[in-house]
Design an enzyme around this catalytic site. Sequence first.
Site, short mmCIF file in Angstrom:
data_model
loop_
_atom_site.label_atom_id
_atom_site.label_comp_id
_atom_site.label_asym_id
_atom_site.label_seq_id
_atom_site.Cartn_x
_atom_site.Cartn_y
_atom_site.Cartn_z
N GLY A 46 0.84 -1.20 0.00
CA GLY A 46 0.00 0.00 0.00
C GLY A 46 0.87 1.24 0.00
O GLY A 46 2.05 1.18 0.36
N GLN A 51 3.26 9.92 1.22
CA GLN A 51 4.55 9.23 1.32
C GLN A 51 5.49 9.60 0.18
O GLN A 51 6.70 9.39 0.28
CB GLN A 51 4.36 7.70 1.38
N CYS A 94 6.17 -0.27 7.51
CA CYS A 94 5.79 0.90 6.71
C CYS A 94 6.97 1.32 5.86
O CYS A 94 8.10 1.36 6.34
CB CYS A 94 5.38 2.05 7.64
N LEU A 95 6.71 1.61 4.59
CA LEU A 95 7.78 2.02 3.68
C LEU A 95 8.43 3.33 4.15
O LEU A 95 9.55 3.63 3.77
CB LEU A 95 7.24 2.17 2.26
N HIS A 136 -4.20 1.45 8.01
CA HIS A 136 -2.81 1.95 8.05
C HIS A 136 -2.65 3.12 7.07
O HIS A 136 -2.09 4.16 7.41
CB HIS A 136 -1.86 0.79 7.70
N GLU A 137 -3.20 2.96 5.85
CA GLU A 137 -3.09 4.02 4.83
C GLU A 137 -3.93 5.23 5.19
O GLU A 137 -3.52 6.38 4.98
CB GLU A 137 -3.51 3.50 3.46
N HIS A 140 -2.11 7.51 7.38
CA HIS A 140 -1.16 8.39 6.68
C HIS A 140 -1.85 9.69 6.24
O HIS A 140 -1.24 10.75 6.27
CB HIS A 140 -0.59 7.70 5.43
O1 GNR Z 1 4.04 -2.68 2.57
C1 GNR Z 1 3.39 -2.53 3.62
N1 GNR Z 1 3.08 -3.61 4.36
C2 GNR Z 1 2.22 -3.57 5.46
C3 GNR Z 1 2.17 -4.67 6.31
C4 GNR Z 1 1.32 -4.69 7.39
C5 GNR Z 1 0.51 -3.62 7.63
C6 GNR Z 1 0.55 -2.50 6.83
C7 GNR Z 1 1.39 -2.49 5.73
S1 GNR Z 1 1.40 -1.11 4.68
C8 GNR Z 1 3.03 -1.17 4.06
C9 GNR Z 1 3.25 -0.13 2.99
C10 GNR Z 1 3.09 1.25 3.59
O2 GNR Z 1 3.89 1.77 4.29
N2 GNR Z 1 1.97 1.86 3.35
O3 GNR Z 1 1.73 3.08 3.87
NI NI Z 2 2.86 3.15 5.74
#
Ligand code: GNR
Ligand code: NI
Length: 174
Positions: A46, A51, A94-95, A136-137, A140
């Site tokens: 995601g 980001q 998270c990236l 999670h997104e 952000h």
């Molecule tokens: O790549 C991602 N893997 C992930 C694994 C578990 C819960 C959330 C994520 S999102 C993350 C990519 C990212 O940072 N998205 O904002």
């Molecule tokens: Ni993230």
Amino acid sequence: MTVKTILTEPNKILRQVSLPVEKVGNEERQLMDDMLETMYEAKGIGLAAIQIGVPKRIIVMDLSKEEGKKEPRYFVNPIIKNKSEKISTYEEGCLSVVSVFAEVDRPSTCEVEYLDYNGDKKILKASGLLATCIQHEMDHLEGILFIDYLSKLKKSMIIKKLSKLKNKEDRVVL
Ligand code: GNR
Ligand code: NI
């Protein structure tokens, strides 16, 4: 399509609250294409626009397991409607928070209302990893990172380590 640079913590831009998109036009579709390309290249599932430094309420996602079978999803102006009382725990990464993984509790299922790639209104019932990833997104878009849910001590240790890592990368050695 262009691979963009993913901003990493600590970076104040990641704390910005993203703004709603007025209309899903070519500019927004171009942005979604770039986000997807950037996400695939980084091997993420995601990515939120902030980001890559764009404060718009846009998310891309692809939870497909098999390589070669892409299942891109696009969410513009997403709103979470019904969060379940039941909670699930996932180990998140998270990236934008490099090499940190931690368990986070979130509602197990949720409904999300959004506009798709063409600007059409959609509703999705999400569960499992999809529900976790959407939440999670969505965080952000509010300037929230998953490490914000950890204890103050853990979070400050993580940020301290990330700052040191960053300084190293920024250092130019001739
Ligand atoms: O790549 C991602 N893997 C992930 C694994 C578990 C819960 C959330 C994520 S999102 C993350 C990519 C990212 O940072 N998205 O904002
Ligand atoms: Ni993230």
